[in-house]
Design an enzyme around this catalytic site. Structure first.
Site, mmCIF file in Angstrom:
data_model
loop_
_atom_site.group_PDB
_atom_site.id
_atom_site.type_symbol
_atom_site.label_atom_id
_atom_site.label_comp_id
_atom_site.label_asym_id
_atom_site.label_seq_id
_atom_site.Cartn_x
_atom_site.Cartn_y
_atom_site.Cartn_z
ATOM 1 N N LYS A 62 0.836 -1.194 0.000
ATOM 2 C CA LYS A 62 0.000 0.000 0.000
ATOM 3 C C LYS A 62 0.876 1.253 0.000
ATOM 4 O O LYS A 62 2.070 1.190 0.331
ATOM 5 C CB LYS A 62 -0.902 -0.020 1.248
ATOM 6 C CG LYS A 62 -1.867 -1.207 1.318
ATOM 7 C CD LYS A 62 -2.777 -1.071 2.532
ATOM 8 C CE LYS A 62 -3.784 -2.209 2.589
ATOM 9 N NZ LYS A 62 -4.780 -2.009 3.676
ATOM 10 N N TYR A 88 -12.393 -3.671 -2.815
ATOM 11 C CA TYR A 88 -12.910 -3.447 -1.466
ATOM 12 C C TYR A 88 -14.443 -3.383 -1.480
ATOM 13 O O TYR A 88 -15.034 -2.578 -0.742
ATOM 14 C CB TYR A 88 -12.313 -2.166 -0.876
ATOM 15 C CG TYR A 88 -10.884 -2.318 -0.379
ATOM 16 C CD1 TYR A 88 -10.472 -3.460 0.317
ATOM 17 C CD2 TYR A 88 -9.949 -1.309 -0.555
ATOM 18 C CE1 TYR A 88 -9.173 -3.605 0.788
ATOM 19 C CE2 TYR A 88 -8.644 -1.447 -0.084
ATOM 20 C CZ TYR A 88 -8.268 -2.589 0.589
ATOM 21 O OH TYR A 88 -6.977 -2.719 1.071
ATOM 22 N N PHE A 134 -15.776 5.163 6.379
ATOM 23 C CA PHE A 134 -14.363 5.467 6.121
ATOM 24 C C PHE A 134 -13.949 5.181 4.682
ATOM 25 O O PHE A 134 -12.809 5.457 4.299
ATOM 26 C CB PHE A 134 -13.450 4.695 7.091
ATOM 27 C CG PHE A 134 -13.557 3.186 7.010
ATOM 28 C CD1 PHE A 134 -12.899 2.473 6.010
ATOM 29 C CD2 PHE A 134 -14.305 2.476 7.943
ATOM 30 C CE1 PHE A 134 -12.979 1.089 5.933
ATOM 31 C CE2 PHE A 134 -14.394 1.081 7.867
ATOM 32 C CZ PHE A 134 -13.731 0.397 6.862
ATOM 33 N N ARG A 148 -1.311 -14.399 5.888
ATOM 34 C CA ARG A 148 -2.202 -13.665 6.804
ATOM 35 C C ARG A 148 -1.633 -13.683 8.224
ATOM 36 O O ARG A 148 -1.689 -12.687 8.938
ATOM 37 C CB ARG A 148 -3.619 -14.281 6.811
ATOM 38 C CG ARG A 148 -4.441 -13.993 5.580
ATOM 39 C CD ARG A 148 -4.842 -12.550 5.382
ATOM 40 N NE ARG A 148 -5.725 -12.014 6.402
ATOM 41 C CZ ARG A 148 -6.427 -10.888 6.257
ATOM 42 N NH1 ARG A 148 -6.353 -10.181 5.127
ATOM 43 N NH2 ARG A 148 -7.195 -10.444 7.213
ATOM 44 N N THR A 191 -5.751 -6.457 11.306
ATOM 45 C CA THR A 191 -5.985 -5.298 10.444
ATOM 46 C C THR A 191 -5.445 -4.009 11.062
ATOM 47 O O THR A 191 -4.741 -3.237 10.407
ATOM 48 C CB THR A 191 -7.501 -5.157 10.162
ATOM 49 O OG1 THR A 191 -7.966 -6.368 9.562
ATOM 50 C CG2 THR A 191 -7.781 -3.978 9.255
ATOM 51 N N ARG A 193 2.331 -5.992 10.160
ATOM 52 C CA ARG A 193 1.593 -4.810 10.630
ATOM 53 C C ARG A 193 2.003 -4.459 12.064
ATOM 54 O O ARG A 193 2.074 -3.282 12.429
ATOM 55 C CB ARG A 193 0.086 -5.053 10.520
ATOM 56 C CG ARG A 193 -0.403 -5.027 9.064
ATOM 57 C CD ARG A 193 -1.833 -5.493 8.952
ATOM 58 N NE ARG A 193 -2.388 -5.315 7.606
ATOM 59 C CZ ARG A 193 -3.531 -5.837 7.220
ATOM 60 N NH1 ARG A 193 -4.260 -6.571 8.057
ATOM 61 N NH2 ARG A 193 -3.977 -5.639 5.981
ATOM 62 N N ASN A 233 -1.961 0.361 7.003
ATOM 63 C CA ASN A 233 -1.394 -0.871 7.571
ATOM 64 C C ASN A 233 -0.488 -1.620 6.592
ATOM 65 O O ASN A 233 -0.385 -2.834 6.634
ATOM 66 C CB ASN A 233 -2.512 -1.755 8.141
ATOM 67 C CG ASN A 233 -3.600 -2.036 7.132
ATOM 68 O OD1 ASN A 233 -3.441 -1.722 5.945
ATOM 69 N ND2 ASN A 233 -4.680 -2.633 7.573
ATOM 70 N N HIS A 284 -1.815 -5.292 1.865
ATOM 71 C CA HIS A 284 -3.018 -6.109 1.732
ATOM 72 C C HIS A 284 -2.568 -7.547 1.501
ATOM 73 O O HIS A 284 -1.576 -7.778 0.813
ATOM 74 C CB HIS A 284 -3.843 -5.652 0.518
ATOM 75 C CG HIS A 284 -4.877 -6.681 0.119
ATOM 76 N ND1 HIS A 284 -6.090 -6.800 0.760
ATOM 77 C CD2 HIS A 284 -4.832 -7.681 -0.804
ATOM 78 C CE1 HIS A 284 -6.759 -7.809 0.229
ATOM 79 N NE2 HIS A 284 -6.027 -8.371 -0.711
ATOM 80 N N GLU A 314 -8.524 -12.096 -6.749
ATOM 81 C CA GLU A 314 -7.609 -10.944 -6.667
ATOM 82 C C GLU A 314 -6.428 -11.100 -7.626
ATOM 83 O O GLU A 314 -5.996 -10.124 -8.248
ATOM 84 C CB GLU A 314 -7.125 -10.773 -5.224
ATOM 85 C CG GLU A 314 -8.254 -10.287 -4.315
ATOM 86 C CD GLU A 314 -7.903 -10.274 -2.832
ATOM 87 O OE1 GLU A 314 -6.742 -10.585 -2.478
ATOM 88 O OE2 GLU A 314 -8.795 -9.944 -2.034
HETATM 89 P P1 IDP Z 1 -7.699 -6.726 6.033
HETATM 90 O O1 IDP Z 1 -6.863 -5.775 5.206
HETATM 91 O O2 IDP Z 1 -7.016 -7.100 7.320
HETATM 92 O O3 IDP Z 1 -8.165 -7.940 5.246
HETATM 93 P P2 IDP Z 1 -10.413 -5.627 5.769
HETATM 94 O O4 IDP Z 1 -11.471 -5.674 6.825
HETATM 95 O O5 IDP Z 1 -10.582 -6.477 4.547
HETATM 96 O O6 IDP Z 1 -9.013 -5.928 6.510
HETATM 97 O O7 IDP Z 1 -10.262 -4.101 5.352
HETATM 98 C C1 IDP Z 1 -9.510 -3.747 4.221
HETATM 99 C C2 IDP Z 1 -8.729 -2.481 4.542
HETATM 100 O O8 IDP Z 1 -9.628 -1.407 4.824
HETATM 101 C C3 IDP Z 1 -7.846 -2.589 5.786
HETATM 102 O O9 IDP Z 1 -6.598 -3.216 5.555
HETATM 103 C C4 IDP Z 1 -7.688 -1.118 6.157
HETATM 104 O O10 IDP Z 1 -6.714 -0.472 5.347
HETATM 105 C C5 IDP Z 1 -9.068 -0.562 5.812
HETATM 106 N N1 IDP Z 1 -9.952 -0.571 6.990
HETATM 107 C C6 IDP Z 1 -10.615 -1.624 7.522
HETATM 108 N N2 IDP Z 1 -11.334 -1.263 8.601
HETATM 109 C C7 IDP Z 1 -11.103 0.076 8.760
HETATM 110 C C8 IDP Z 1 -11.588 1.064 9.696
HETATM 111 O O11 IDP Z 1 -12.350 0.782 10.630
HETATM 112 N N3 IDP Z 1 -11.129 2.336 9.518
HETATM 113 C C9 IDP Z 1 -10.280 2.701 8.512
HETATM 114 N N4 IDP Z 1 -9.817 1.811 7.608
HETATM 115 C C10 IDP Z 1 -10.224 0.518 7.731
HETATM 116 MG MG MG Z 2 -9.558 -8.124 3.724
#
Ligand code: IDP
Ligand code: MG
Length: 154
Positions: A9, A49, A57, A85, A91, A102, A112, A115, A126
């Protein structure tokens, strides 16, 4: 071998962590089978996404993912989706355990650094989303027999 999709990212690109993170994956014995740099479009991000488009957000996430070019990478390995993972961590970088990517490189629930695909279905979709077939290389490094036992290699 199983494959997964990683995105470095803008938070990894801008902070210069790409090399250190790739090093962790190579140290683990994972195989790079595709890698390239690109800018992510809003259209592609809305697809990638899709599970988040209704979240408050999402506009900020969209802006953040388009803030710089990214590097996308396909990794292969035994149970690689789960392995990556686990290496990636939770996350929210503030909840991610020290020792995870992370946990060690992020202090944010959005910024973070990478991905990583979260299921076999997501990984397949993907990889197709980010790579053309001819950009994925099926190859077996000679040292793979020292990474896995002969009973572990399919
Ligand atoms: P992941 O990346 O751990 O799989 P996901 O729930 O799929 O998590 O969310 C994708 C991305 O969206 C996260 O990596 C993060 O960058 C962003 N994200 C997820 N939840 C939040 C939030 O509550 N606030 C801001 N950004 C978020
Ligand atoms: Mg995810």
């Amino acid at each position: 071998m199983e494959k997964t999709l990683i995105i470095f990212k803008p938070s990894a690109m801008e902070r210069g962590f790409v090399g250190q993170i790739i090093n962790r994956f190579q140290q683990k014995g994972l195989v790079i089978c595709g890698i390239k740099m690109m800018r992510l479009s809003e259209e592609l991000l809305r697809e990638h996404y899709a599970h988040l488009v209704d979240k408050s957000f999402f506009p900020v996430l969209l802006k953040s993912m388009m803030a710089s070019p990214v590097i996308v990478m396909c990794l292969a390995g035994k149970d690689v989706i789960n392995v990556v993972r686990l290496m990636t961590g939770a996350t929210n970088g503030r909840d991610a355990l020290p020792g995870t990517i992370r946990g060690d490189f992020s202090a944010s629930n959005q910024e973070n650094v990478i991905h990583a695909s979260s299921s076999p279905e997501d990984a397949a979709a993907e990889i197709k989303r980010f790579f053309k077939d001819e950009e994925i290389f099926e190859w077996t490094p000679a040292n793979l027999k020292y990474v896995y036992s002969e009973l572990e290699i399919d």
